[in-house]
Write an enzyme that holds these catalytic residues in place. Structure first.
Site, PDB file in Angstrom:
ATOM      1  N   ARG A  49      41.482  14.149  71.052  1.00 26.63           N
ATOM      2  CA  ARG A  49      40.778  14.122  69.763  1.00 26.63           C
ATOM      3  C   ARG A  49      41.066  15.315  68.838  1.00 26.63           C
ATOM      4  O   ARG A  49      40.582  15.338  67.705  1.00 26.63           O
ATOM      5  CB  ARG A  49      39.264  13.996  69.935  1.00 26.63           C
ATOM      6  CG  ARG A  49      38.804  12.694  70.558  1.00 26.63           C
ATOM      7  CD  ARG A  49      37.398  12.356  70.140  1.00 26.63           C
ATOM      8  NE  ARG A  49      36.433  13.326  70.614  1.00 26.63           N
ATOM      9  CZ  ARG A  49      35.144  13.339  70.231  1.00 26.63           C
ATOM     10  NH1 ARG A  49      34.712  12.430  69.378  1.00 26.63           N
ATOM     11  NH2 ARG A  49      34.302  14.247  70.714  1.00 26.63           N
ATOM     12  N   ASP A  50      41.845  16.285  69.278  1.00 25.62           N
ATOM     13  CA  ASP A  50      42.155  17.404  68.379  1.00 25.62           C
ATOM     14  C   ASP A  50      43.571  17.925  68.617  1.00 25.62           C
ATOM     15  O   ASP A  50      43.810  19.127  68.699  1.00 25.62           O
ATOM     16  CB  ASP A  50      41.138  18.529  68.554  1.00 25.62           C
ATOM     17  CG  ASP A  50      41.164  19.526  67.384  1.00 25.62           C
ATOM     18  OD1 ASP A  50      41.584  19.126  66.280  1.00 25.62           O
ATOM     19  OD2 ASP A  50      40.761  20.684  67.581  1.00 25.62           O
TER      20      ASP A  50
END
Length: 236
Positions: A49-50
């Site tokens: 997610r990042d």
């Protein structure tokens, strides 16, 4: 890690020459294998997610290591997609379905990987990219060059002496497949790994996210999304 993070070299005018094409292609392939491990080969399936240049660490041999799992989500079984009201991550790397609807899946990481590959090839940041009088982001610029058969022009000038043109063009093509607007159109990381190491004919990509073929107006940004669609966006 010995050489800190990828962004310290990639976006630094005095250091980017230390990343010749063989090193960059090795980083692209290493990232792909690392994400594949998270998505498929680890005991728990993990969505990072990042994924961004600042979270790719480099060892003494410039081999990439994925770091910072503070925003990661793990899944058990075959359910590898979910929805959230709190959208977190870094502007420029967040997939459209996540930014707008709070929906994330393994294809969200695939999108971020595609952005990273275009940044590695060009040496430019997606969210800070500008080109002449057009309002395209890096993805839109890469797409237009691809459609005109001029993808090699995306490559950083610092790679002129070391580039392997077929590898550069294949990397750009694979990246465009990864940043397609609809998650269902993006390949899995297993397919990405295989496409990077093979010489097979690649499928044609559709237009990237946050790009309007009908106009050259500024691409959508997360901050312009209707407040009723998501709760908050937390850039890092």
């Amino acid at each position: 890690m010995t050489n800190k993070s990828l962004d310290k070299y990639l976006f630094d005018e005095t250091r980017n020459s230390m990343l010749d094409w063989p090193k960059r292609f090795n980083i692209i392939q290493g990232m792909a294998r690392g994400i594949l491990y998270l998505h498929q080969d680890s005991r728990l399936q993990i969505i990072h997610r990042d994924l961004k240049a600042g979270n790719i660490l480099l060892d003494g041999d410039m081999n990439p290591k994925i770091s910072d799992f503070g925003l990661a989500r793990k899944f058990v079984g075959s359910d590898t997609a979910t929805k959230t009201k709190k959208v977190v991550g870094t502007h420029g790397y967040i997939s459209p379905e996540y930014a707008i609807h709070g929906q994330f899946s393994i294809k969200s990481d695939v999108y971020s990987f595609g952005v990273l590959v275009l940044e590695i090839v060009s040496g430019r940041k997606n969210r800070e990219f500008c080109h002449d009088d057009r309002n395209d982001n890096l993805l839109g610029h890469a797409w237009k060059l691809y459609k005109q058969g001029r993808s090699i022009e995306l490559m950083s000038a610092s790679l002129q002496a070391s580039c392997v043109i077929p590898e550069v063009l294949r990397s750009i093509h694979v990246a465009l497949l990864c940043v397609q607007n609809h998650a269902k159109d993006r390949p899995t990381m297993l397919s990405v790994v295989l496409m990077l190491i093979s010489e097979s004919v690649l499928p044609q990509p559709k237009h990237p996210a946050f790009y309007s073929e009908e106009s050259s107006s500024e691409p959508e940004s997360v901050s312009s999304v209707d407040d009723s669609m998501i709760t908050h966006v937390y850039p890092r």
